[in-house]
Design a protein around this motif. Sequence first.
Motif, PDB file in Angstrom:
ATOM      1  N   ASN A 305       0.839  -1.180  -0.111  1.00 26.00           N
ATOM      2  CA  ASN A 305      -0.099  -0.021   0.026  1.00 26.00           C
ATOM      3  C   ASN A 305       0.838   1.346   0.038  1.00 26.00           C
ATOM      4  O   ASN A 305       0.527   2.143   0.762  1.00 26.00           O
ATOM      5  N   GLN A 324       5.080  15.323   4.267  1.00 24.97           N
ATOM      6  CA  GLN A 324       3.936  14.919   3.616  1.00 24.97           C
ATOM      7  C   GLN A 324       3.555  13.537   3.149  1.00 24.97           C
ATOM      8  O   GLN A 324       2.711  12.923   3.749  1.00 24.97           O
ATOM      9  N   GLU A 327       3.701  11.293   6.209  1.00 19.66           N
ATOM     10  CA  GLU A 327       2.386  11.352   6.941  1.00 19.66           C
ATOM     11  C   GLU A 327       1.312  10.508   6.111  1.00 19.66           C
ATOM     12  O   GLU A 327       0.791   9.570   6.833  1.00 19.66           O
ATOM     13  N   MET A 328       1.518  10.343   4.811  1.00 19.08           N
ATOM     14  CA  MET A 328       0.590   9.619   4.118  1.00 19.08           C
ATOM     15  C   MET A 328       1.060   8.326   4.331  1.00 19.08           C
ATOM     16  O   MET A 328       0.163   7.296   4.363  1.00 19.08           O
ATOM     17  N   HIS A 330       2.140   6.702   6.907  1.00 19.95           N
ATOM     18  CA  HIS A 330       1.505   6.330   8.119  1.00 19.95           C
ATOM     19  C   HIS A 330       0.072   5.842   7.991  1.00 19.95           C
ATOM     20  O   HIS A 330      -0.659   4.981   8.704  1.00 19.95           O
ATOM     21  N   THR A 331      -0.652   6.725   7.205  1.00 14.81           N
ATOM     22  CA  THR A 331      -2.040   6.155   7.218  1.00 14.81           C
ATOM     23  C   THR A 331      -2.364   5.350   6.155  1.00 14.81           C
ATOM     24  O   THR A 331      -3.390   4.476   6.373  1.00 14.81           O
ATOM     25  N   SER A 332      -1.556   5.044   5.358  1.00 16.59           N
ATOM     26  CA  SER A 332      -1.483   3.958   4.249  1.00 16.59           C
ATOM     27  C   SER A 332      -1.098   2.551   4.699  1.00 16.59           C
ATOM     28  O   SER A 332      -1.639   1.501   3.978  1.00 16.59           O
ATOM     29  N   CYS A 333      -0.240   2.275   5.866  1.00 20.53           N
ATOM     30  CA  CYS A 333       0.462   1.170   6.025  1.00 20.53           C
ATOM     31  C   CYS A 333      -0.250   0.835   7.341  1.00 20.53           C
ATOM     32  O   CYS A 333      -0.367   1.396   8.304  1.00 20.53           O
TER      33      CYS A 333
END
Length: 333
Positions: A305, A324, A327-328, A330-333
């Motif tokens: 992902n 950024q 941060e992305m 963190h939210t995708s994995c």
Amino acid sequence: MKEQDLHHPVTIGNVEIQGNLFLAPLAGYTDVPFRSLCIEMGADMTFTEMVSAEGLSRDGEKTMDLLKRAENEQQYAVQLFMGATDSLEGALERLAPFNPTFIDINCGCPVPKVTKTGAGSSMMKDPASITEIVRTITRTLPIPVSVKFRTGWDANSENYLEFAQAALDGGAAMLTLHARTRAQGYAPFADWTKLTTLKGYCMQKGYQVPIFGSGDLFHAQDAKRMLTETGIDGIMFARGAIGNPFIFAQAKDILAGREPQSIPLEQTVHVILRHLDLMIAHYGEKSACIQMRKHSCSYLKGRPNTAQVKQAIVTATKRDDYLQAMEMLHTSC
């Protein structure tokens, strides 16, 4: 050799290195920031990218930049490549003020733009040339010389023992064998039995020089496997360290009989940003952010992902772009 002794100091000529897990020279990768990071992560020795002897003799700005030393590089080696010895003395004169720990001669690069000049693995076609080169360096500078080479030009000309002997005749203090022919490039699989043969040959001839191995060292456990299977003295992580500087500490754990530490996402993110900051300090923000793209994608290789994160990275031009993207991540994995 006992398992706990697999990670040990190495003596190269008159120099002692604290351990036997090295970062191999890699064009386009082993710059000051990456070498500095790998030292932080446990590399015992680092090498510059390939440095052209001719470019060095001409005092070329880009060539001289390759010789810069990281602040935490108490020891480092410069890897030279050349197709002839005409420029060697001038190159050594300009190299001396950088005080390298030792000089490594590249006789293994298979890239056509290097081999067509007679450099890299082309040198294996003329073993006498390496004798002359090593002898010239050892007569000029009071530091050891190592030679990195392949098993031969192709399957019909595997002359690595003859080439090793030629290097030793010149006074080489260390040999590193990438256990493939030039024709194989980087295709699987490296023939580690050639490492065993080379080590046995040197011992039989009475040479007390360390033998290092390279090729197919992609995971930390590969270090133990190569050392135990071949009996050589040390290894060089090359492509296995790209996007994975953790490999040095993990290999040390394994060689000491400990369970290697797993690498959580938070640590990967921390190291990506640490690597980026080292590059910004060295190159400036925009150049660093562009160059860091290839490294970042390597760090994320195999993680699920991350396609959207990688897409964000390959257009990054500012440090904030990387923040950024992380941060992305963190939210995708």
